[in-house]
Design a protein around this motif. Sequence first.
Motif, short mmCIF file in Angstrom:
data_model
loop_
_atom_site.label_atom_id
_atom_site.label_comp_id
_atom_site.label_asym_id
_atom_site.label_seq_id
_atom_site.Cartn_x
_atom_site.Cartn_y
_atom_site.Cartn_z
N PHE A 24 -2.02 -3.57 -7.72
CA PHE A 24 -1.01 -3.70 -6.61
C PHE A 24 -2.65 -4.01 -5.35
N HIS A 80 5.09 -0.10 9.42
CA HIS A 80 3.98 -0.76 8.77
C HIS A 80 3.82 -1.80 8.08
N GLU A 82 2.13 -4.44 6.57
CA GLU A 82 1.50 -4.51 4.85
C GLU A 82 3.13 -5.51 4.26
N ASP A 84 3.97 -5.14 1.32
CA ASP A 84 4.13 -4.63 0.13
C ASP A 84 5.99 -3.57 1.16
N HIS A 85 5.72 -3.37 2.50
CA HIS A 85 6.40 -2.52 3.04
C HIS A 85 7.66 -3.75 3.89
N HIS A 148 -2.83 2.25 7.22
CA HIS A 148 -3.61 1.10 6.88
C HIS A 148 -4.66 -0.05 7.57
N ASP A 167 1.52 4.88 4.85
CA ASP A 167 0.68 4.54 3.43
C ASP A 167 0.15 5.94 3.26
N TYR A 197 -5.52 6.63 -4.79
CA TYR A 197 -4.89 5.27 -3.77
C TYR A 197 -5.91 5.85 -2.28
N HIS A 228 4.32 5.90 -0.18
CA HIS A 228 4.86 5.25 -1.85
C HIS A 228 4.59 7.22 -2.72
FE1 FEO Z 1 -1.08 -0.82 3.62
FE2 FEO Z 1 1.32 0.49 1.34
O1 FEO Z 1 0.51 -0.68 2.35
#
Ligand code: FEO
Length: 614
Positions: A24, A80, A82, A84-85, A148, A167, A197, A228
């Motif tokens: 990840f 967010h 980032e 991944d989202h 984050h 997050d 995490y 997540h």
């Molecule tokens: Fe900070 Fe799940 O991304």
Amino acid sequence: MHCTRKVNEDITWVGGNDRRLAMFEGVYSVPDGVSYNSYLLTDEKTVLFDTVDKAVGKVFFENVAHALNGRKLDYVVVQHMEPDHSATLADLLARYPEAKVVCGKKAAEMIGQFFGAEIGERARVVAEGDTLSAGKHELLFLAAPMVHWPEVMVTFDKTDRILFSADAFGTFGALNGALFADEVDFYGDYLSEARRYYANIIGKYGQQVQSLLKKMLALDIAMICPLHKFVHRKDFGGYLEKYRRWSAYLPEETGVMIAYASIYGNTGNAAEILACRLRDAGVRTQMFDVSVTPDSEIVAAAFRFSHLVFAGPTYNAGVFVTMDALLRDIAAHNLQNRTVAFIENGSWAPVSGKLMREILAPLKNLTFLDASVTIRSSLKEGQTAELDALCGAILATIERPAAAEVPAGEVDPAALFTLSYGLFVLTAKDGERDNGCIVNTVTQITNTPKRISVAVNKQNLTHDMILKTGVFNVSVLTEEAKFSVFERFGLQSGKTADKFAGFESAARSANGLYYVTEGVNALLSCKVISATDYGSHTLFVADLTEAKKLSAAPSVTYEYYRKNIKPKPNPEQVKRKKGWICTVCGYIYEGDVLPPDFICPVCKHGVEAFVRLE
Ligand code: FEO
């Protein structure tokens, strides 16, 4: 084909799971995969909370289309940025051109950076305290910068009291059908991945997490939907408490994490010996070979334990590469409030101890122990004193400081008999061997999570079994319990007798351990989360994994047992003797002075259980 789950009547999980991802963010191993959560609110307006990583884009778009059921998408809230989202955001907006983007100012800038100014300009910018009505549901936006990334915000659905937490409160691992934390044993099976995490993804930003927790206090939150892993809708007070500790950089447990790097095994050998000595002293330890275990796991353990020992060789006149990387990772995550010690090795010029300390020196409130061990190639028998000194220095910081300033009054042991102790059969199992003992020290600590404590005399075999296995059962004795149960479990030693031999009033609970079925009114099955050494006893704190009522009979108190169950000692026999009598089992110590460390040879209670024979 779509794969969705309902969060409640109006909200649907439309995310996806990736089990093919090895690392990840390219750096954190995810052996159990990762989930990218996205939620669709269907009200008078339809609102999507975040998108997903491109790896699960196909199923995500099928999920969204299915959950919309032919309706148009009105809003996508970007909490967010980032990837991944957000990696599928541009694709989403192409598929749903009428959808308005709702996000903070910083996120709007990032949308421009990632996808081009045109898409960035589509954003409707909201700020702290702004709201959006979806019909029945009113959404409140709250900034959560650096939890984050700097653009992060969270959303509170005031109608259903749901916090979409970005997050925060996420956990590594793909969902395995279970969307809700209460569908699994979250604290038993998943807390370690939640900690890993937290520590690695947002551990650096404790202050900002505390700001978010403060904002959450003003909200009456019924459910937390992170980006997540699990949705939390029951008993998440324990998880909030973990976040309070982690974000304040307070250790969860008293214990020693030992991380070593060892080129040919000699540094590792010293670390192993130290771990054995600490265990001999009843201290909890966890060890890692930093060349084998991914840093993310060791960083998480460093967030967990109160004491850290780093053992590493000197290499190229510096610190061995894997240890150097680990220490810099820990420093980057801003860890604080720990006691730290070092073991160094060097065949001709050992300097790694000094250099390891220098890497961690900028961190706040670290106590570096002066005691350390220097190995020249390999540890020698003559260095026992050095290792003892290091062990002793660690133990000295673990023991509670004496309350020297408190004026001392007389301590009358009889005063303790006013406490209303219950009586319990505590059972454990090690391999094929079952054992049990009587205790009077079971107490509930918290309701959320369901958590108890029990102090167990170290002389009991059951104590050793629990320390080794981390699992035990409590059978709550009632006023109907027969004295034979107390004799069987309290007045003989498991080290010399099989306490379950010929005992028919026992059954096994889900964890495979015995519990008592007669003269009891409840079974509590428990999993240990911490073990703290208190001299004669170890205090185990444990979470319940199973609990059931077995009868309506009242629980027995120690007082009731003494008056009504325990046979009275023969008065003539007692009259003839001088000395001290154990109020638990009736054993008589003959002598004028009861030694302060005396342990009843029959029931293993200490001097506090003895009264002088008049
Ligand atoms: Fe900070 Fe799940 O991304």
